[in-house]
Design a protein around this motif. Structure first.
Motif, PDB file in Angstrom:
ATOM      1  N   UNK A 168      56.351  44.018  29.412  1.00 34.88           N
ATOM      2  CA  UNK A 168      56.258  42.623  29.853  1.00 34.88           C
ATOM      3  C   UNK A 168      56.069  42.562  31.372  1.00 34.88           C
ATOM      4  N   UNK A 169      56.802  43.409  32.099  1.00 34.87           N
ATOM      5  CA  UNK A 169      56.706  43.410  33.560  1.00 34.87           C
ATOM      6  C   UNK A 169      55.288  43.736  34.019  1.00 34.87           C
ATOM      7  N   UNK A 170      54.734  44.815  33.496  1.00 37.63           N
ATOM      8  CA  UNK A 170      53.425  45.279  33.959  1.00 37.63           C
ATOM      9  C   UNK A 170      52.277  44.444  33.416  1.00 37.63           C
ATOM     10  N   UNK A 171      52.342  44.137  32.144  1.00 41.08           N
ATOM     11  CA  UNK A 171      51.208  43.452  31.494  1.00 41.08           C
ATOM     12  C   UNK A 171      51.223  41.944  31.704  1.00 41.08           C
ATOM     13  N   UNK A 172      52.394  41.335  31.525  1.00 40.68           N
ATOM     14  CA  UNK A 172      52.465  39.875  31.494  1.00 40.68           C
ATOM     15  C   UNK A 172      52.918  39.246  32.808  1.00 40.68           C
ATOM     16  N   UNK A 173      53.731  39.966  33.588  1.00 44.97           N
ATOM     17  CA  UNK A 173      54.273  39.375  34.815  1.00 44.97           C
ATOM     18  C   UNK A 173      53.390  39.643  36.024  1.00 44.97           C
ATOM     19  N   UNK A 174      53.027  40.899  36.258  1.00 47.20           N
ATOM     20  CA  UNK A 174      52.225  41.230  37.441  1.00 47.20           C
ATOM     21  C   UNK A 174      50.793  41.613  37.111  1.00 47.20           C
ATOM     22  N   UNK A 175      50.460  41.712  35.820  1.00 46.00           N
ATOM     23  CA  UNK A 175      49.078  41.969  35.379  1.00 46.00           C
ATOM     24  C   UNK A 175      48.483  43.202  36.065  1.00 46.00           C
ATOM     25  N   UNK A 176      49.199  44.310  35.974  1.00 45.42           N
ATOM     26  CA  UNK A 176      48.714  45.556  36.574  1.00 45.42           C
ATOM     27  C   UNK A 176      47.393  45.971  35.938  1.00 45.42           C
ATOM     28  N   UNK A 177      46.476  46.475  36.769  1.00 43.71           N
ATOM     29  CA  UNK A 177      45.144  46.812  36.292  1.00 43.71           C
ATOM     30  C   UNK A 177      44.754  48.229  36.710  1.00 43.71           C
ATOM     31  N   UNK A 178      43.799  48.778  36.009  1.00 43.75           N
ATOM     32  CA  UNK A 178      43.313  50.127  36.282  1.00 43.75           C
ATOM     33  C   UNK A 178      42.914  50.272  37.750  1.00 43.75           C
ATOM     34  N   UNK A 179      43.332  51.382  38.338  1.00 49.49           N
ATOM     35  CA  UNK A 179      42.979  51.678  39.718  1.00 49.49           C
ATOM     36  C   UNK A 179      43.934  51.130  40.752  1.00 49.49           C
ATOM     37  N   UNK A 180      44.879  50.279  40.353  1.00 46.73           N
ATOM     38  CA  UNK A 180      45.799  49.711  41.327  1.00 46.73           C
ATOM     39  C   UNK A 180      46.911  50.693  41.669  1.00 46.73           C
ATOM     40  N   UNK A 181      47.452  50.525  42.870  1.00 46.97           N
ATOM     41  CA  UNK A 181      48.567  51.357  43.324  1.00 46.97           C
ATOM     42  C   UNK A 181      49.874  50.674  42.924  1.00 46.97           C
ATOM     43  N   UNK A 182      50.682  51.394  42.144  1.00 42.17           N
ATOM     44  CA  UNK A 182      51.921  50.836  41.605  1.00 42.17           C
ATOM     45  C   UNK A 182      53.115  51.636  42.107  1.00 42.17           C
ATOM     46  N   UNK A 183      54.122  50.930  42.623  1.00 45.55           N
ATOM     47  CA  UNK A 183      55.393  51.553  42.987  1.00 45.55           C
ATOM     48  C   UNK A 183      56.424  51.178  41.935  1.00 45.55           C
ATOM     49  N   UNK A 184      57.102  52.171  41.373  1.00 44.29           N
ATOM     50  CA  UNK A 184      58.204  51.935  40.444  1.00 44.29           C
ATOM     51  C   UNK A 184      59.481  52.345  41.151  1.00 44.29           C
ATOM     52  N   UNK A 185      60.322  51.371  41.427  1.00 41.97           N
ATOM     53  CA  UNK A 185      61.576  51.613  42.148  1.00 41.97           C
ATOM     54  C   UNK A 185      62.711  51.734  41.126  1.00 41.97           C
ATOM     55  N   UNK A 186      63.496  52.822  41.222  1.00 35.46           N
ATOM     56  CA  UNK A 186      64.474  53.124  40.187  1.00 35.46           C
ATOM     57  C   UNK A 186      63.777  53.784  39.017  1.00 35.46           C
ATOM     58  N   UNK A 187      62.855  54.692  39.325  1.00 39.25           N
ATOM     59  CA  UNK A 187      61.952  55.246  38.315  1.00 39.25           C
ATOM     60  C   UNK A 187      62.636  56.158  37.315  1.00 39.25           C
ATOM     61  N   UNK A 188      63.838  56.653  37.612  1.00 35.75           N
ATOM     62  CA  UNK A 188      64.507  57.576  36.694  1.00 35.75           C
ATOM     63  C   UNK A 188      65.326  56.867  35.623  1.00 35.75           C
ATOM     64  N   UNK A 189      65.520  55.565  35.748  1.00 37.70           N
ATOM     65  CA  UNK A 189      66.288  54.830  34.748  1.00 37.70           C
ATOM     66  C   UNK A 189      65.486  54.568  33.488  1.00 37.70           C
ATOM     67  N   UNK A 190      66.111  53.872  32.550  1.00 41.52           N
ATOM     68  CA  UNK A 190      65.444  53.611  31.278  1.00 41.52           C
ATOM     69  C   UNK A 190      64.173  52.807  31.443  1.00 41.52           C
ATOM     70  N   UNK A 191      64.253  51.654  32.120  1.00 41.89           N
ATOM     71  CA  UNK A 191      63.067  50.840  32.351  1.00 41.89           C
ATOM     72  C   UNK A 191      62.102  51.566  33.274  1.00 41.89           C
ATOM     73  N   UNK A 192      62.629  52.262  34.271  1.00 41.47           N
ATOM     74  CA  UNK A 192      61.774  52.975  35.219  1.00 41.47           C
ATOM     75  C   UNK A 192      60.919  54.036  34.560  1.00 41.47           C
ATOM     76  N   UNK A 193      61.510  54.853  33.696  1.00 36.88           N
ATOM     77  CA  UNK A 193      60.723  55.898  33.035  1.00 36.88           C
ATOM     78  C   UNK A 193      59.658  55.294  32.132  1.00 36.88           C
ATOM     79  N   UNK A 194      59.972  54.162  31.494  1.00 35.55           N
ATOM     80  CA  UNK A 194      58.975  53.490  30.660  1.00 35.55           C
ATOM     81  C   UNK A 194      57.866  52.902  31.524  1.00 35.55           C
TER      82      UNK A 194
END
Length: 316
Positions: A137-163
């Protein structure tokens, strides 16, 4: 049957496994024989009393947002499910009562479950229900991440972060994971293009990013400032300071801080299952605890330092 319950607000030791009556199934509902559940941030803050204005003081209160198991009974009007079907799903927070996901049986509305992904154990499936849905939901529906974009995942080792790392990689994004340095190998294996140690990397040395997915909920303005022109940021780490930062950020238009309530229904759960089946989303399990050790599972969650989810094996 046995169910994990919150007996008062406080530390993990307020959790008890009690004998309770098996819940009855109503119209439009499904009774699921739970094989596994997991510990989510929402479970911990409810137990600690941070949402007592919503959850009230009518103890005991059930715990566990998600579950994976087998259909044991269906109510009137339910179509598409039969006894014995393997399913996964989520208990809506507003429907939380004395029995939730960490119980031998749970009753939920049929629109809160979907078929579980084939070939995945219930323990692994339970680790992906809320985390996978939240990241999607965060990537697809909230921020609409698209191919080629630079994405930062903060707290990347947690459950949501790894996903989020995995799903952003599947979208064709360049993924920067912010986590502990010792988790770099695992996160790279999940699709991160680079892993930066949050303990030694100041926020002003980062970016710019097109998308920031935050799971921490602190110092949000510092990270929001690392957005590129037209960049978007979403946080799922809610707290009083986070809510204040979200409200204040509305003046920045598209570069504001977004948030949402992840209450996945059937459609989202089916989409997450499709990503699991395709191999784009894999389970990351930090630890597995029997039902009797629900308090230890919460302690491990709050201690942190591990990669992935703490899972409760109810009968798996």
């Amino acid at each position: 049957m046995k169910a994990a319950q919150i007996t008062s607000y406080g530390a993990p030791d307020v959790l008890r496994v009690n004998e309770v009556a098996r819940p009855a199934v109503g119209a439009g509902e499904v009774l699921v024989s739970v094989e596994a559940s997991s510990v989510n941030g929402h479970d911990a803050i409810v137990r600690a009393g941070e949402l007592k204005m919503v959850s009230g003081r009518n103890f005991p209160i059930g715990t566990g947002l998600d579950f994976a198991g087998v259909v044991a009974e269906t109510g009137a009007g339910v179509e598409g499910y039969r006894v014995g079907d393997r399913v996964w799903g989520a208990v809506h927070p507003r429907q939380r009562h004395s029995i939730a996901g960490v119980a031998e049986y749970v009753v939920v509305l049929a629109d809160r479950i979907s078929p579980a992904p084939a070939g995945v154990s219930s323990v692994d499936a339970a680790s992906l229900v809320v985390t996978g849905a939240t990241a999607l939901i965060a990537l697809r529906d909230s921020v609409h991440a698209a191919e080629g974009e630079r994405v930062l995942v903060r707290g990347a080792a947690g459950g949501v972060g790894t996903a989020a790392v995995q799903l952003a990689h599947a979208l064709g994004c360049h993924v920067t994971a912010l986590a502990r340095d010792r988790h770099a190998q695992i996160l790279t294996g999940l699709g991160a293009d680079e892993v930066l140690d949050y303990g030694t990397t100041a926020s002003d040395r980062l970016g710019p990013f097109d998308v920031i997915v935050d799971t921490v909920g602190k110092e949000l303005n510092c990270y929001r400032s690392r957005l590129a022109k037209g960049g978007r940021m979403v946080t799922v780490g809610l707290s009083a300071p986070a809510l204040a930062a979200i409200a204040a950020s509305t003046v920045y238009g598209s570069r504001r801080i977004r948030t949402f309530s992840a209450n996945p229904g059937t459609a989202v759960l089916r989409d997450v299952a499709a990503h699991v089946t395709s191999g784009a989303l894999r389970p990351v399990v930090a630890g597995v605890y029997p039902l009797a050790e629900i308090a230890a599972a919460h302690e491990a969650f709050e201690r942190g330092g591990a990669v992935g989810k703490q899972v409760v094996a109810v009968s798996a």
